[in-house]
Motif scaffolding. Structure first.
Motif, PDB file in Angstrom:
ATOM      1  N   GLY A 230     -12.653  18.617  -1.892  1.00  0.00           N
ATOM      2  CA  GLY A 230     -11.321  18.232  -0.988  1.00  0.00           C
ATOM      3  C   GLY A 230     -12.510  18.208   0.789  1.00  0.00           C
ATOM      4  N   GLU A 231     -11.456  19.538   1.012  1.00  0.00           N
ATOM      5  CA  GLU A 231     -11.866  19.976   2.950  1.00  0.00           C
ATOM      6  C   GLU A 231     -12.891  20.155   3.413  1.00  0.00           C
ATOM      7  OE1 GLU A 231      -8.059  20.358   1.455  1.00  0.00           O
ATOM      8  OE2 GLU A 231      -8.113  18.370   1.260  1.00  0.00           O
ATOM      9  N   ALA A 232     -14.122  20.735   1.805  1.00  0.00           N
ATOM     10  CA  ALA A 232     -15.369  20.737   1.842  1.00  0.00           C
ATOM     11  C   ALA A 232     -15.816  19.996   2.620  1.00  0.00           C
ATOM     12  CB  ALA A 232     -15.791  21.328   0.792  1.00  0.00           C
ATOM     13  N   ILE A 233     -15.774  18.743   2.273  1.00  0.00           N
ATOM     14  CA  ILE A 233     -16.824  17.839   2.944  1.00  0.00           C
ATOM     15  C   ILE A 233     -16.463  17.951   4.233  1.00  0.00           C
ATOM     16  CG2 ILE A 233     -14.967  16.122   3.441  1.00  0.00           C
ATOM     17  CD1 ILE A 233     -18.061  15.054   1.826  1.00  0.00           C
ATOM     18  N   TYR A 234     -15.396  19.024   4.956  1.00  0.00           N
ATOM     19  CA  TYR A 234     -16.204  18.558   6.307  1.00  0.00           C
ATOM     20  C   TYR A 234     -16.767  19.348   6.635  1.00  0.00           C
ATOM     21  CZ  TYR A 234     -10.858  17.012   5.514  1.00  0.00           C
ATOM     22  OH  TYR A 234      -9.603  16.101   5.626  1.00  0.00           O
ATOM     23  N   LEU A 235     -17.071  20.196   6.586  1.00  0.00           N
ATOM     24  CA  LEU A 235     -18.312  20.944   7.076  1.00  0.00           C
ATOM     25  C   LEU A 235     -19.788  20.283   6.836  1.00  0.00           C
ATOM     26  CD1 LEU A 235     -17.671  24.313   4.354  1.00  0.00           C
ATOM     27  CD2 LEU A 235     -17.525  24.337   6.892  1.00  0.00           C
ATOM     28  N   LYS A 236     -20.429  19.443   5.812  1.00  0.00           N
ATOM     29  CA  LYS A 236     -21.246  18.662   5.906  1.00  0.00           C
ATOM     30  C   LYS A 236     -21.092  17.811   7.118  1.00  0.00           C
ATOM     31  CE  LYS A 236     -21.254  18.628   0.400  1.00  0.00           C
ATOM     32  NZ  LYS A 236     -20.951  17.515  -0.298  1.00  0.00           N
ATOM     33  N   LEU A 237     -19.998  17.595   7.001  1.00  0.00           N
ATOM     34  CA  LEU A 237     -20.375  16.058   8.324  1.00  0.00           C
ATOM     35  C   LEU A 237     -20.014  16.774   9.529  1.00  0.00           C
ATOM     36  CD1 LEU A 237     -17.073  14.217   6.953  1.00  0.00           C
ATOM     37  CD2 LEU A 237     -19.561  13.259   7.097  1.00  0.00           C
ATOM     38  N   ALA A 238     -19.370  18.009   9.856  1.00  0.00           N
ATOM     39  CA  ALA A 238     -19.618  18.892  11.212  1.00  0.00           C
ATOM     40  C   ALA A 238     -21.562  19.412  10.926  1.00  0.00           C
ATOM     41  CB  ALA A 238     -18.850  19.827  10.778  1.00  0.00           C
ATOM     42  N   LEU A 239     -22.632  19.160   9.979  1.00  0.00           N
ATOM     43  CA  LEU A 239     -23.546  19.293  10.923  1.00  0.00           C
ATOM     44  C   LEU A 239     -23.649  18.518  11.261  1.00  0.00           C
ATOM     45  CD1 LEU A 239     -24.607  20.884   7.283  1.00  0.00           C
ATOM     46  CD2 LEU A 239     -25.367  22.180   9.282  1.00  0.00           C
ATOM     47  N   HIS A 240     -23.508  16.756  11.428  1.00  0.00           N
ATOM     48  CA  HIS A 240     -24.370  16.256  11.685  1.00  0.00           C
ATOM     49  C   HIS A 240     -23.250  15.112  12.517  1.00  0.00           C
ATOM     50  CE1 HIS A 240     -27.007  16.020   8.478  1.00  0.00           C
ATOM     51  NE2 HIS A 240     -26.692  16.565   7.980  1.00  0.00           N
ATOM     52  N   TYR A 241     -21.803  15.005  13.117  1.00  0.00           N
ATOM     53  CA  TYR A 241     -20.973  14.688  13.510  1.00  0.00           C
ATOM     54  C   TYR A 241     -19.880  14.715  14.626  1.00  0.00           C
ATOM     55  CZ  TYR A 241     -22.664  10.297  11.407  1.00  0.00           C
ATOM     56  OH  TYR A 241     -22.898  10.259   9.959  1.00  0.00           O
ATOM     57  N   ARG A 242     -19.564  15.227  15.568  1.00  0.00           N
ATOM     58  CA  ARG A 242     -18.414  15.707  16.317  1.00  0.00           C
ATOM     59  C   ARG A 242     -17.161  15.125  15.494  1.00  0.00           C
ATOM     60  NH1 ARG A 242     -22.094  15.353  20.385  1.00  0.00           N
ATOM     61  NH2 ARG A 242     -21.254  13.308  21.612  1.00  0.00           N
ATOM     62  N   PHE A 243     -16.637  16.016  15.885  1.00  0.00           N
ATOM     63  CA  PHE A 243     -14.635  15.883  15.634  1.00  0.00           C
ATOM     64  C   PHE A 243     -13.770  15.788  17.473  1.00  0.00           C
ATOM     65  CE2 PHE A 243     -14.267  17.427  11.065  1.00  0.00           C
ATOM     66  CZ  PHE A 243     -15.366  17.151  10.903  1.00  0.00           C
ATOM     67  N   ASP A 244     -12.938  14.887  16.204  1.00  0.00           N
ATOM     68  CA  ASP A 244     -11.437  14.703  17.776  1.00  0.00           C
ATOM     69  C   ASP A 244     -10.568  14.767  16.995  1.00  0.00           C
ATOM     70  OD1 ASP A 244     -11.120  14.441  20.656  1.00  0.00           O
ATOM     71  OD2 ASP A 244     -12.394  13.330  20.989  1.00  0.00           O
ATOM     72  N   TYR A 245      -8.953  14.889  17.854  1.00  0.00           N
ATOM     73  CA  TYR A 245      -8.188  14.261  16.983  1.00  0.00           C
ATOM     74  C   TYR A 245      -6.858  13.304  18.311  1.00  0.00           C
ATOM     75  CZ  TYR A 245      -7.168  18.303  20.322  1.00  0.00           C
ATOM     76  OH  TYR A 245      -7.223  18.269  21.690  1.00  0.00           O
ATOM     77  N   VAL A 246      -5.860  13.203  17.468  1.00  0.00           N
ATOM     78  CA  VAL A 246      -4.851  12.357  18.136  1.00  0.00           C
ATOM     79  C   VAL A 246      -3.397  14.226  17.802  1.00  0.00           C
ATOM     80  CG1 VAL A 246      -5.460  10.534  18.064  1.00  0.00           C
ATOM     81  CG2 VAL A 246      -4.336  11.669  16.498  1.00  0.00           C
ATOM     82  N   GLU A 247      -3.134  13.927  19.737  1.00  0.00           N
ATOM     83  CA  GLU A 247      -2.067  15.037  19.435  1.00  0.00           C
ATOM     84  C   GLU A 247      -0.221  14.538  18.204  1.00  0.00           C
ATOM     85  OE1 GLU A 247      -1.095  16.574  22.996  1.00  0.00           O
ATOM     86  OE2 GLU A 247      -3.107  16.800  23.566  1.00  0.00           O
ATOM     87  N   ASP A 248      -0.846  13.429  18.009  1.00  0.00           N
ATOM     88  CA  ASP A 248       0.905  12.781  17.232  1.00  0.00           C
ATOM     89  C   ASP A 248       1.006  13.315  15.457  1.00  0.00           C
ATOM     90  OD1 ASP A 248       0.870  10.226  19.262  1.00  0.00           O
ATOM     91  OD2 ASP A 248      -0.845  10.961  19.282  1.00  0.00           O
ATOM     92  N   LEU A 249       1.826  13.392  14.614  1.00  0.00           N
ATOM     93  CA  LEU A 249       2.053  13.234  13.542  1.00  0.00           C
ATOM     94  C   LEU A 249       2.040  12.016  12.578  1.00  0.00           C
ATOM     95  CD1 LEU A 249       3.019  15.833  11.904  1.00  0.00           C
ATOM     96  CD2 LEU A 249       5.896  14.367  12.088  1.00  0.00           C
ATOM     97  N   VAL A 250       1.308  12.484  12.235  1.00  0.00           N
ATOM     98  CA  VAL A 250       0.576  10.967  11.837  1.00  0.00           C
ATOM     99  C   VAL A 250       0.660  10.929  10.271  1.00  0.00           C
ATOM    100  CG1 VAL A 250      -1.026  10.315  13.667  1.00  0.00           C
ATOM    101  CG2 VAL A 250      -2.139  11.422  11.770  1.00  0.00           C
TER     102      VAL A 250
END
Length: 305
Positions: A179-199
């Motif tokens: 599940g969301e534990a993958i985000y920790l791995k990705l955050a070691l290598h990549y930046r994150f961004d977001y949209v403010e909308d409900l998607v």
């Protein structure tokens, strides 16, 4: 020409839900989209229904004869997809129509080091028909410290990823539901961004894997142990170990179940109605941990025991 987006739907015993998930992808206001649905040896009528829908709509269906688990299914689909971007839709959840268009547009404003764009989401409660918009803090840029200190703030069904992320990081098939534990791995290598909308909307129902508190707690502890053992982990992050969400045992009878978290005051704020206007975004969110989804467990649930 717009970049191709691959949408992966992992499915297991969700014949009653899968058509809505598929329809929500087909209804996206963005094109082109490649849809891949992988059924993981379901015991209900999922395989027959998916096959019928694939013939009608022309998407790719993979019908595994035996259950291999969430990690295997997602990695299997990643090996098949051709998109520049990819996202994962659990078979009991659904996207709102503008999700893909909004997130691809945000990627166009980011540099190549941004690997993830997420958004706001809602939760539909099957027991009484309520839909609540869930407000979690929003962070952009290098977010590893926030993920460790605060817990997962990325609403699980919302992210769109650069496909190249999964050439560098793969799902660990030894977990029932990484599940969301993958985000920790990705955050070691990549930046994150977001949209403010409900998607996107997550469905709350009795069979959610996240409600298996004992399983989620065991996998959380195991994942945090593995994460903090990674070589090359920045010292500033390693010092946050005591504050990581999996560092302490949850009270008995609580954990991944949102109702239990609400009872002890740790559920992210939610407002009735998926149509509600999104809350204002914040570049610097509160550091208070208010009970996000557990690090391990939600992406493509459920998997077979």
């Amino acid at each position: 020409m717009n970049p191709l987006v691959s949408v992966i739907i992992p499915s297991y015993n969700h014949a009653r839900y899968i058509e809505r998930a598929i329809d929500s992808v087909l209804a996206q206001t963005y094109a082109p989209i490649e849809l891949i649905v992988v059924d993981d040896g379901s015991r209900d009528d999922s395989a027959a229904l998916i096959g019928s829908l694939a013939r009608r709509h022309g998407f790719r269906a993979v019908l595994n004869p035996v259950n291999r688990g969430q990690g295997h299914v997602v990695n299997q689909a990643l090996d098949l997809c051709r998109g520049e971007f990819v996202c994962f839709l659990p078979s009991d959840d659904w996207y709102l129509p503008d999700k893909t268009r909004l997130q691809v547009a945000r990627f166009a404003e980011c540099d190549a080091q941004t690997g993830v764009v997420y958004g706001r989401g809602a939760r539909f409660f099957e027991t009484d028909g309520r839909t609540e918009t869930v407000h979690m803090p929003l962070h952009r840029g290098e977010v590893l410290r926030e993920l460790v200190a605060w817990g997962n703030f990325v609403y699980p069904v919302t992210p769109l990823f650069r496909r190249e992320c999964f050439e560098r990081v793969r799902f660990d098939e030894s977990y029932r539901a990484e599940g969301e534990a993958i985000y920790l791995k990705l955050a070691l290598h990549y930046r994150f961004d977001y949209v403010e909308d409900l998607v996107a909307v997550m469905r709350d129902h009795p069979a959610n894997t996240g409600k298996d508190v004992a399983l989620m707690y065991r996998e959380n502890l195991r994942y945090w142990e593995a994460f903090f053992a990674l070589p090359g982990l920045p010292d500033a992050v390693r010092r946050l170990r005591a504050r990581a969400p999996g560092a302490a045992a949850p009270p008995q009878g609580t954990g991944a179940d949102p109702a239990a978290r609400r009872a002890r005051g740790r559920t992210p704020r939610a407002d009735r109605g998926a149509e509600a206007a999104p809350a204002p975004a914040a570049r610097s969110a509160p550091r208070r941990r208010t009970g996000p989804e557990p690090a391990a467990g939600r992406l493509g649930r459920p998997a077979a025991p």
